[in-house]
Design a protein around this motif. Structure first.
Motif, PDB file in Angstrom:
ATOM      1  N   ASP A 115      34.479 136.030 120.128  1.00  0.00           N
ATOM      2  CA  ASP A 115      34.099 137.197 121.445  1.00  0.00           C
ATOM      3  C   ASP A 115      35.865 137.736 121.197  1.00  0.00           C
ATOM      4  N   ARG A 118      36.735 139.678 119.265  1.00  0.00           N
ATOM      5  CA  ARG A 118      36.054 141.270 119.177  1.00  0.00           C
ATOM      6  C   ARG A 118      37.119 142.282 119.966  1.00  0.00           C
ATOM      7  N   ASP A 345      17.801 131.229 117.378  1.00  0.00           N
ATOM      8  CA  ASP A 345      18.850 132.626 118.846  1.00  0.00           C
ATOM      9  C   ASP A 345      19.153 131.147 119.754  1.00  0.00           C
ATOM     10  N   LYS A 389      23.923 137.195 110.655  1.00  0.00           N
ATOM     11  CA  LYS A 389      23.705 138.572 111.685  1.00  0.00           C
ATOM     12  C   LYS A 389      23.328 137.918 113.151  1.00  0.00           C
ATOM     13  N   ARG A 390      22.312 137.030 113.209  1.00  0.00           N
ATOM     14  CA  ARG A 390      22.004 136.789 114.122  1.00  0.00           C
ATOM     15  C   ARG A 390      22.681 136.388 115.259  1.00  0.00           C
ATOM     16  N   TRP A 392      25.814 136.324 114.292  1.00  0.00           N
ATOM     17  CA  TRP A 392      27.207 136.800 115.610  1.00  0.00           C
ATOM     18  C   TRP A 392      27.163 137.765 116.751  1.00  0.00           C
ATOM     19  N   SER A 393      25.916 138.131 116.091  1.00  0.00           N
ATOM     20  CA  SER A 393      25.313 138.922 117.581  1.00  0.00           C
ATOM     21  C   SER A 393      25.500 138.717 119.018  1.00  0.00           C
ATOM     22  N   ARG A 394      25.067 136.912 118.474  1.00  0.00           N
ATOM     23  CA  ARG A 394      25.060 135.968 120.083  1.00  0.00           C
ATOM     24  C   ARG A 394      26.847 135.313 119.865  1.00  0.00           C
TER      25      ARG A 394
END
Lengths: 565, 565
Positions: A115, A118, A345, A389-390, A392-394
Motif C-alpha cells: 500500500d 503504491r 478474498d 492478482k487478487r 495485489w488488488s487487496r
C-alpha cells in the motif's frame, strides 16, 4: 542457550550503519595485515557482509530468550498512526509473551508495504532494506563499473542483470510493481526488514519445526539460532507436534528474520489430525491467531483445484506437498472446491490487516523428475498467477512457491512460465532437485537446481538438508543445508551481477594468494568448518603441493619477473 | 584390504553381459517385491547400472593386491599382432610386478584406438564401451520414445541431445572424429574400457596420490578402491612423495579404470624438486617409464607459453595449476619456450607407441572468479586446440583440460570456445567452482559448475573434495567428492537426455511411492549413507510428515478415486 552460538568468532563483529531513520546491522569481517617483502605490513580493510543474526551477535544484547529481541520497528509502526489494538492471542497465555500488545490496521486503512509503495511512500522498512542490499556502499566502493582494472580488490563481472545502485526509491518501485516483497507483519516489531525479489540478493529459507514424532521446543529454538548464524534470511516454522503456538511465539519473539508458516498444518492439528474434520472456520481461526502472533508470511495452497486431481493421480509420484495432499483429500472427501480458493478474498482481507505476505503454495509440485513440468504442475501455476492478482488488488504482498524435482534442461521453462503467468511476482522454489537418486546428498542435488533457477530469476530458495526424504534434520543437518544454500544463492548473485557481490570473493582470493589462512577462514561461508579442515597454520605453501614446490608461492617469482610490464 | 570394501551390500551384485568378443561387467541392484492391496506381491525387476568396480565386486575374484586384476585385454591386444616386447620398468624391480611383459607398437605401425577407428575397425574395446553405455538395452527397454506413457517405469524427458542407441559403430565414429577417447594403454591389460566424449555418459575422475607431506602407499591404494566403489570412472595418481613408481605400479595393476598422471610431477622429483634442474631429458625418461607401466593418459602442460606469462602475472590469483606454475618458473629460469611445447611431436610419438591418450593441461586456468575467462586462460585454450590437431595427426587420442573458478554466467563461453578452438576434442574440467568463498564446501561449489558445464558438453569432470584449498583429502573426503560428482554427472546425463539415464531415477521414485525403503537406499548413489540416515524402517509414512497425515499415503486414496479416469 543463545548468544554463545554467535560469539565464537572474534574476527566477525556486529556493526551498525546509520541511515535516515534506520540503524542497520551488518557483519564486519576483520582481516589480518599482509607482511610485505621489506618486512613492513599493509593493513587490509575489513569486509562488510550481509548479516541475518540480528542482536544475537551483538555483545550488548541481553540474550534472554524469554525477553525476546529489541523491538526496532515499534516506533516506525506506531508513528504511522494507522493501527489499533487487537485481541490478545489466547493460546500463548502461559508464556512470557502473554501480555504483549497486538495491533491490526484501522478499518478501511491500507497498511501494507505494498500500500505504501503504491502511494509513493518510502517506509523505514524500505530504507533499511536498501542499506542492507548495498554491499558496494557498505564497503566504500564508489566505482561500480564492471571494467574496473584487474588486481584491485573490486572486480565485478558483468552478470545477466546490469549492476545498479540499490536506493530506497528503487526498493519502493520494486515493491509497488509486485516484483518484490518485504514480509513484515506489524505484530513482528523485532524484525530487521529484508526484501525478496529477483533484482535483489537471492534469499534462502530454513524450515524448522517439530513433528508429532520428534524434537522439543528448545531444540527448535536452537535450530532457529543456528540457521540465523549461518545466514538464513527467513525461517518457516512447520511445527505439527505439541505446543505449536507456544513454540511459534518463542520463535517469532527471538527471530530478526521474517517467520513463515503453513497455517493449514496447525488447522489440521486443531481438527484432530483428521482431514474429514477440517473446515474453513477452523482454518480462519488459525489464520487470525497466527497473524496476531506476528507471522510474516503464510504459505497457502489455494491453487490445488479439483480439476487438477485426475492429472495428479496419474503421476509417478502423485502429490508430494503435504499441504497439497491435505487439500486434495479434503476436496475428495467433501466433493467441493478447495476452500482456500473459494475463500481467497477473505483470506486476503485478514492478511492485509496485519501485513502478512503470501507465499502461494505449489501443492502440485513434482516429486520426481518424471513428473516435472506436467499438466498438474503448470495448471496450478496459472491459478497461482490469478491468486496473485487478487491479492495485489487487496494490498497484500505476494510470492509464489515453485518446484520440486526438475531436471536441469527443464528449469528455465519453470522460470519463464512463472514470470509470465504470475506477472513477475517473486518466485520461491524448493531446490529444484535435478535428480531423484541422491538420497543423503539431496542438499547438493537441490543446490544445483537452486543456483540455476535463482540465476534465471527465482528470488528465494527453500533449503534442503542431507536428510531430505530420509528423516528429520538435526542441528548439523540444518547447518549443512543452510550453508549449502547460502552458496547456491551467492553463486546466483555473482551470475546476476548483483552490485559488489563479488567483493567478498575477491577478498577471499587475495587472502589465498597471500597465505592469510585466518582471513580465508573468516571470509568463508562457514568459518568454523574451514578452520576445522585447514587447521591453525602459518605455512606459505598449500597442502596440495607441499613445501617443496608450491604453485602459489611460485607466483611471487612470476609476478616479480613481470612487475615492470 | 580390498574385497570387503565391495562386499558390504548383498542387494548390489556384479553381473556380466556377453556381447561379441566382450563380457561386460555391470552392477545389478536387486529390488524387493511390492505388496499389493489384495495381499499378493508384485516382483520388481532388478535395475542394471554402470559399474566401475571391476572384478573387485566379483565374489569369485581372488582379491590379492599383489596379484592384480585379471588381464581381460591381453588376448585382444596380442591377437592384433601389432606389438612387440619392450624393456622392463627398472624402478619397479622390487615389486611383485617386476617380471611383467611390456609391449610397444611395432615400428611404424599405428596401434591406437584412434588409428583403428579411422581405419574403420571396431575393436573389442569399442564393443565393450558400447555395451556399458547402453543403459536401455541393459534394462530391457526397447521403446526409446521420449513420449512413453506416464506411470510406467520408463520415462525419459527430452534432453539437449536427441536420444540415440549407443552402437559399436557409433563409438567408432565418435573416436574417429576425435569427439571421444578410449584411454587404454596396451600395457594396462587389466582395464575395462570406457569412453570419454560428450555424446556418452558424463564421466568423473578422482585424484589420489601421496605428497611429500603425508600418506602411505597403502592409504593411496585404499583411496583407489573406495573411489572405484563410489563410481569413479578414471583415477589420476598425482603422487609426489616417496616410492612414486612402486605406488603407481600397484595402482595400475589393481585398477579396472584408466589411470592418468601428470608426468611433470615425477620429473620434478627426479630433478631433486628443483625447477632449475628440470630438463627435457629427465621428462622424456619419466614419460617412457610411465607409458611402459600402463598409464592411460598423461596431463601435459604444453600450452603454457612464454607469451602468456605477463597476462598471468597481472591476475588476482596468478597461476594456480601446479604444472602450470612449474613450467612458468622453468620458462623464466631458462629464458626459453616451454619444452613440452617445443618437444610436442616427440611426446606424441612416445604416446602413440603405447596408446597413451593426452589430457592437455590448462596450466593457466583461473584460480579465482576474478580471473575467469581472461586473456591468459583463453590464450592457452587456443594453443590447446593447436596441440590437439598435432596429436591427432600422429594418431594420439586427446582431450583438453578446463577450469577452474568461473561464475555461472561465464561457463557457457568456456564450452563454446573449447568446442570451436579445440575442434570438439573432449573437455575435461575441474568443476568449475562458481564462487571462491565456499571453503569446506568446494565440492558443492564445483559440482554446481560441473553439472552445468557437463550439460553444455564437457565430457568428464575432475572431482573436488570438501578439503579443497584447505588440506589433503582423507578417505571420507574422497567418498564425499566422488558421490557429489557422480550426482553432478548424472544430472548432466538427464539434461542431455542420455538414453535411459532416467530409468534409475524412475525406479527410485516408484520405490518412494511404495515405501520400499531398502530399494530407495540401494538405488541411491551412496546406499550406505542413505541407510545410515534413513535407518531400518518399515513405516508407510515419511519422517517429514509423521504418521498422522502423510502426503505419500494420501496419494493412494487420490489415485484410487481417479483410477477409472
Amino acid at each position: 542457550m543463545g548468544k554463545e552460538i554467535f560469539m565464537s568468532n572474534p574476527s566477525r563483529r556486529r556493526v551498525y550503519q546509520e541511515s535516515g531513520r534506520t540503524r542497520v546491522g551488518m557483519c564486519e569481517v576483520l582481516l589480518t595485515p599482509t607482511k610485505l617483502k621489506d618486512g613492513s605490513y599493509r593493513e587490509n580493510s575489513p569486509v562488510r557482509i550481509y548479516d541475518t543474526s540480528g542482536a544475537w551477535s551483538d555483545p550488548s544484547f541481553h540474550g534472554d530468550i524469554s525477553l525476546g529481541l529489541p523491538k526496532i520497528r515499534s516506533e516506525w509502526i506506531e508513528s504511522r498512526g494507522d493501527t489499533e489494538a487487537d485481541e490478545p492471542v489466547k493460546s500463548v497465555e502461559g508464556t512470557p509473551f502473554a501480555g504483549r500488545k497486538i495491533l491490526r490496521a484501522k478499518t478501511g486503512v491500507g497498511i501494507t508495504q505494498l500500500d505504501f509503495a503504491r502511494a509513493g511512500i518510502i517506509t523505514p522498512e524500505m530504507e533499511y532494506v536498501a542499506v542492507r542490499e548495498n554491499l558496494a556502499a557498505a564497503n566504500g566502493i564508489d566505482d561500480m563499473s564492471p571494467d574496473c582494472p584487474r588486481n584491485s580488490l573490486f572486480i565485478q563481472h558483468k552478470g545477466s542483470e546490469v549492476p545498479r545502485e540499490i536506493t530506497p526509491e528503487f526498493v519502493r518501485s520494486e515493491v509497488a510493481a509486485g516484483r518484490a516483497i518485504i514480509p513484515a507483519n506489524i505484530n513482528h516489531p523485532e524484525l530487521e526488514p529484508m526484501i525478496i525479489g529477483r533484482n535483489f540478493l537471492t534469499k534462502i529459507n530454513t524450515n524448522i519445526g517439530n513433528s508429532a514424532l520428534a524434537s522439543s521446543k528448545e531444540e527448535e529454538v536452537e535450530k532457529l539460532l543456528w540457521s540465523l548464524k549461518w545466514g538464513s534470511d527467513t525461517v518457516m516454522d512447520l511445527s505439527t507436534g505439541r505446543e505449536i503456538s507456544e513454540t511459534r511465539e518463542t520463535i517469532i519473539r527471538n527471530c530478526p528474520a521474517p517467520v513463515g508458516t503453513v497455517p493449514l498444518y496447525q488447522a489440521l492439528e486443531r481438527a484432530g489430525g483428521m482431514v474429514e474434520n477440517l473446515t474453513w472456520e477452523i482454518f480462519r481461526e488459525v489464520l487470525v491467531e497466527q497473524a496476531r502472533q506476528g507471522v510474516d508470511y503464510f504459505t497457502i495452497h489455494a491453487g490445488v483445484l479439483r480439476k487438477f486431481l485426475p492429472a495428479a493421480s496419474r503421476r509417478m509420484c502423485g502429490i508430494v506437498s503435504r499441504g497439497g495432499a491435505i487439500m486434495a483429500k479434503w476436496i475428495l472427501h467433501n466433493d467441493s472446491e478447495n476452500f482456500l480458493y473459494v475463500h481467497w478474498d477473505e483470506i486476503c482481507e485478514i492478511a492485509a490487516r496485519y501485513d502478512v505476505a503470501f507465499s502461494i503454495g505449489d501443492g502440485l509440485r513434482p516429486g520426481a523428475v518424471a513428473d516435472a513440468n506436467d499438466e498438474a504442475q503448470f495448471g496450478e501455476l496459472k491459478v497461482q498467477g490469478e491468486l496473485c492478482k487478487r491479492a495485489w488488488s487487496r494490498g497484500v504482498q505476494v510470492m509464489c512457491e515453485g518446484p520440486g524435482h526438475v531436471p536441469m534442461q527443464m528449469i528455465s521453462e519453470n522460470m519463464e512460465n512463472q514470470l509470465e503467468w504470475c506477472s513477475e511476482a517473486p518466485f520461491y522454489t524448493l531446490g529444484p532437485l535435478v535428480s531423484d537418486i541422491a538420497a543423503g546428498y539431496d542438499h547438493i542435488s537441490s543446490a544445483i537446481g537452486g543456483a540455476i533457477i535463482a540465476w534465471k530469476g527465482a528470488a528465494m530458495l527453500c533449503y534442503v538438508t542431507p536428510k531430505e526424504h530420509l528423516s528429520l534434520p538435526g542441528k548439523g543437518d540444518v547447518r549443512t543445508g543452510v550453508v549449502t544454500y547460502k552458496l547456491a544463492a551467492h553463486a546466483a548473485d555473482l551470475a546476476k551481477g548483483h552490485p559488489a557481490s563479488q567483493y567478498r570473493d575477491n577478498a577471499m582470493s587475495l587472502a589465498r594468494v597471500e597465505f592469510r589462512w585466518e582471513d580465508q577462514y573468516n571470509l568463508s561461508l562457514d568459518p568454523d568448518l574451514a578452520r576445522e579442515f585447514g587447521g591453525s597454520k602459518r605455512e606459505r605453501h598449500c597442502s596440495m603441493c607441499g613445501p617443496r614446490f608450491c604453485s602459489m608461492r611460485a607466483n611471487d617469482e612470476i609476478r616479480e619477473a613481470f612487475s615492470s610490464d
